[in-house]
Design an enzyme around this catalytic site. Structure first.
Site, mmCIF file in Angstrom:
data_model
loop_
_atom_site.group_PDB
_atom_site.id
_atom_site.type_symbol
_atom_site.label_atom_id
_atom_site.label_comp_id
_atom_site.label_asym_id
_atom_site.label_seq_id
_atom_site.Cartn_x
_atom_site.Cartn_y
_atom_site.Cartn_z
ATOM 1 N N GLY A 1 -27.582 -210.201 -21.057
ATOM 2 C CA GLY A 1 -26.164 -210.388 -21.352
ATOM 3 C C GLY A 1 -25.789 -211.826 -21.145
ATOM 4 O O GLY A 1 -26.208 -212.426 -20.163
ATOM 5 N N HIS A 2 -25.085 -212.410 -22.106
ATOM 6 C CA HIS A 2 -24.638 -213.771 -21.885
ATOM 7 C C HIS A 2 -23.303 -214.021 -22.551
ATOM 8 O O HIS A 2 -22.995 -213.456 -23.593
ATOM 9 C CB HIS A 2 -25.678 -214.799 -22.343
ATOM 10 N N ARG B 1 -47.572 -195.872 -29.989
ATOM 11 C CA ARG B 1 -47.874 -195.937 -31.429
ATOM 12 C C ARG B 1 -47.393 -194.770 -32.279
ATOM 13 O O ARG B 1 -46.940 -194.962 -33.381
ATOM 14 C CB ARG B 1 -49.372 -196.173 -31.688
ATOM 15 N N LYS C 1 -29.555 -219.113 -17.674
ATOM 16 C CA LYS C 1 -30.459 -219.792 -18.606
ATOM 17 C C LYS C 1 -29.714 -220.321 -19.827
ATOM 18 O O LYS C 1 -30.063 -221.363 -20.375
ATOM 19 C CB LYS C 1 -31.553 -218.811 -19.073
ATOM 20 N N ASN D 1 -30.444 -205.512 -23.198
ATOM 21 C CA ASN D 1 -30.324 -205.395 -21.739
ATOM 22 C C ASN D 1 -29.930 -206.733 -21.121
ATOM 23 O O ASN D 1 -29.446 -206.810 -20.009
ATOM 24 C CB ASN D 1 -31.627 -204.873 -21.095
ATOM 25 N N GLN E 1 -34.198 -211.701 -19.246
ATOM 26 C CA GLN E 1 -34.495 -211.223 -17.884
ATOM 27 C C GLN E 1 -35.166 -212.358 -17.077
ATOM 28 O O GLN E 1 -35.152 -213.492 -17.509
ATOM 29 C CB GLN E 1 -35.387 -209.966 -17.889
ATOM 30 N N GLY F 1 -33.544 -212.445 -13.011
ATOM 31 C CA GLY F 1 -32.608 -212.483 -14.141
ATOM 32 C C GLY F 1 -31.266 -213.068 -13.755
ATOM 33 O O GLY F 1 -30.994 -213.346 -12.580
ATOM 34 N N ASP F 2 -30.437 -213.312 -14.783
ATOM 35 C CA ASP F 2 -29.078 -213.827 -14.604
ATOM 36 C C ASP F 2 -29.045 -215.193 -13.918
ATOM 37 O O ASP F 2 -28.134 -215.491 -13.147
ATOM 38 C CB ASP F 2 -28.211 -212.830 -13.797
ATOM 39 N N GLU F 3 -30.022 -216.036 -14.219
ATOM 40 C CA GLU F 3 -30.084 -217.364 -13.582
ATOM 41 C C GLU F 3 -29.245 -218.408 -14.318
ATOM 42 O O GLU F 3 -29.323 -219.594 -13.990
ATOM 43 C CB GLU F 3 -31.542 -217.854 -13.510
ATOM 44 N N THR G 1 -23.407 -208.565 -16.537
ATOM 45 C CA THR G 1 -22.712 -208.802 -17.804
ATOM 46 C C THR G 1 -22.800 -207.562 -18.694
ATOM 47 O O THR G 1 -21.868 -207.254 -19.438
ATOM 48 C CB THR G 1 -23.388 -209.978 -18.570
ATOM 49 N N THR H 1 -30.630 -200.647 -17.349
ATOM 50 C CA THR H 1 -29.333 -200.951 -17.969
ATOM 51 C C THR H 1 -28.856 -199.837 -18.907
ATOM 52 O O THR H 1 -27.760 -199.924 -19.446
ATOM 53 C CB THR H 1 -29.421 -202.263 -18.773
HETATM 54 P P1 IMP Z 1 -34.176 -202.205 -18.330
HETATM 55 O O1 IMP Z 1 -34.600 -203.551 -18.809
HETATM 56 O O2 IMP Z 1 -32.828 -201.783 -18.845
HETATM 57 O O3 IMP Z 1 -35.235 -201.166 -18.519
HETATM 58 O O4 IMP Z 1 -33.987 -202.316 -16.730
HETATM 59 C C1 IMP Z 1 -35.073 -202.550 -15.842
HETATM 60 C C2 IMP Z 1 -34.647 -203.439 -14.686
HETATM 61 O O5 IMP Z 1 -34.399 -204.750 -15.159
HETATM 62 C C3 IMP Z 1 -33.351 -202.993 -14.001
HETATM 63 O O6 IMP Z 1 -33.459 -203.329 -12.619
HETATM 64 C C4 IMP Z 1 -32.300 -203.852 -14.643
HETATM 65 O O7 IMP Z 1 -31.171 -204.031 -13.819
HETATM 66 C C5 IMP Z 1 -33.077 -205.145 -14.817
HETATM 67 N N1 IMP Z 1 -32.582 -205.983 -15.915
HETATM 68 C C6 IMP Z 1 -32.765 -205.782 -17.233
HETATM 69 N N2 IMP Z 1 -32.211 -206.778 -17.940
HETATM 70 C C7 IMP Z 1 -31.680 -207.631 -17.055
HETATM 71 C C8 IMP Z 1 -30.995 -208.881 -17.181
HETATM 72 O O8 IMP Z 1 -30.787 -209.417 -18.276
HETATM 73 N N3 IMP Z 1 -30.608 -209.453 -16.005
HETATM 74 C C9 IMP Z 1 -30.882 -208.914 -14.799
HETATM 75 N N4 IMP Z 1 -31.518 -207.769 -14.637
HETATM 76 C C10 IMP Z 1 -31.920 -207.123 -15.751
#
Ligand code: IMP
Length: 432
Positions: A40-41, A142, A16, A38, A229, A12-14, A307, A128
């Site tokens: 962020g941009h 369900r 995009k 979850n 992600q 994530g956070d590349e 973010t 997050t």
């Molecule tokens: P969740 O998506 O909040 O359940 O988190 C699960 C895992 O994914 C955790 O390690 C978060 O830090 C990671 N994660 C979720 N969304 C992002 C994102 O947009 N960028 C980076 N890591 C993320």
């Protein structure tokens, strides 16, 4: 090019969003198919900066229609907050943004459930805190899942919450054990009233989005899918259990938007020139070299803080084993290398080319977290460069060492590099 997917190939956070932005007017629809708030941009439009989590980054482009697909989980207050934030900044999305009636709704009890589980210590994932996992759990379970379309039927919603909320309260009491005094108890009627107020405002945005997208394709429109992600956080193919709860790979597009895979004609894999990760889980190339070390330097220069949560991101060297795996799984046609400028000034750079697992050399990524935890990276060392590269606009203008670094990534991943990013601005881009 009816369908393009922009997908991150790491955790994530590349960046995009920058690639979606660079696609410019090459698409008519931008679609999110997984995750929720979850992600962020930060996007800039009309000279103003907007912080978005739920809406796609492409939402700010004029003449583009934005779609939140059925695979997304929606927290209505967040949705409205982002719409209002954009409106205040002069970006009116009321006629160009829709949300699937099949998307699932996040309620405050999802966040509470997550808080209790994450605070429990054992089994912590480092999420997050946005209620993503518990909401998807209810979706596939369900019995307790509630879709956006259900918010529009007041009597039905009250009835659903009358059934769901007492169960949730009991579940949370069981999770809480030592924490009873801080436990939030939810009241079904109050929750229904609150969500019916959101529903009034959300109603105009709610549509059957899979039909809308198929109609758009039939009319010759071009779609871009924004994966949220990274591929290594994909619930099936990522570093399970330290993943998110959705399919972040392009494989999630079909189920998460209703658009069949045959319409996907281009997949752009996005990588950082190094690696970052937020939350728990194995990270073979992580740099834990202290406050004066390379890891901290990359974190500082790359502003590697989450973010959504503000958490410092874990930082490490480029892992070609991991990216080769996700590039293959995602079906990427090309890769784009982001944040190369962050590495300027480092005397040497390392790329992980294989893992050592109990004396065995491995070049295939073990996506099982327990095996990955025991993998030691095998590095190749390349020379660094001193020059500031943020003003370079052609590959040929880059220092030889930077070109060599890009070429080596391309060779190891087995894909051409189509874009090199040397700064956050649109102009700070090398189109290869
Ligand atoms: P969740 O998506 O909040 O359940 O988190 C699960 C895992 O994914 C955790 O390690 C978060 O830090 C990671 N994660 C979720 N969304 C992002 C994102 O947009 N960028 C980076 N890591 C993320």
């Amino acid at each position: 090019m009816p369908g393009t997917c922009v997908v991150g190939l790491q955790w994530g956070d590349e960046a995009k969003g920058k690639i979606v932005d660079l696609l410019g007017d090459q698409f008519d629809y931008v679609v999110r198919y997984n995750g929720g708030a979850n992600a962020g941009h930060t996007v800039v439009a009309n000279g103003k900066t907007f912080k978005l989590s739920l809406l796609p980054t492409g939402v700010i482009r004029p003449n583009v229609f934005s779609v939140i697909g059925n695979g997304v989980v929606v927290y209505p207050p967040r949705f409205l907050e982002e719409v209002d934030q954009l409106a205040k900044g002069g970006v009116d999305v009321s006629g160009s943004l829709v949300m699937s009636d099949h998307a699932h709704v996040i309620f405050p009890y999802h966040m509470e459930e997550e808080r209790l589980l994450e605070n429990g210590g054992e089994g912590k994932i480092g999420t997050t805190g946005r209620g993503i996992g518990p909401c998807y759990q209810d979706k596939v379970g369900r019995r307790f899942g509630i879709r956006v379309g259900e918010l529009l039927r007041p009597d039905h919603l009250r009835e659903r919450l009358r059934f769901v909320v007492p169960y949730k309260n009991r579940l949370m009491q069981a999770f809480a054990s030592g924490e009873i005094e801080t436990l939030k108890i939810f009241e079904p009627w109050a929750l229904a009233d609150e969500y019916l107020r959101y529903a009034e405002r959300i109603k105009p945005f709610v549509k059957d989005t899979s039909k809308l997208l198929l109609d758009a394709l039939a009319a010759g429109k071009r779609l871009v899918f924004e994966a949220a992600q990274g591929s290594l956080l994909d619930v099936d193919h990522g570093t399970y259990p330290y993943v998110t709860s959705s399919s972040s790979l392009p494989s999630g597009i079909w189920s998460g938007s209703g658009v069949p895979a045959k319409f996907l004609t281009r997949i752009i894999g996005v990588v950082k020139a190094y690696t970052t990760r937020v939350g728990q889980g194995p990270f073979p190339t992580e740099l834990n070299d202290g406050p004066e070390g390379t890891g901290e330097r990359i974190r500082r220069v790359g502003r590697e803080y989450g973010t959504v949560t503000g958490r410092p991101r874990r930082v490490g060297w480029f892992d070609a084993v991991a990216v080769r795996y996700t590039a293959a799984l995602s079906g990427a046609d090309v890769i784009t290398v982001m944040l190369l400028d962050v590495l300027s000034g480092l005397p040497e750079l390392k790329i992980c080319t294989a893992y050592d697992l109990n004396g065995d050399r491995r070049t295939h990524f073990p996506s099982d977290a327990y095996q990955l935890e025991r993998c030691k990276p095998v590095y190749e060392t390349l020379p660094g460069w001193k020059e500031d590269i943020t003003t370079k606009r052609k590959l040929a203008e880059l220092p030889t060492a930077a070109r060599r670094y890009i070429d080596r990534i391309s060779e190891l991943v087995g894909l051409k590099v189509s874009v090199v990013s040397v700064g956050p601005d649109r102009e700070q881009t090398i189109l290869v």
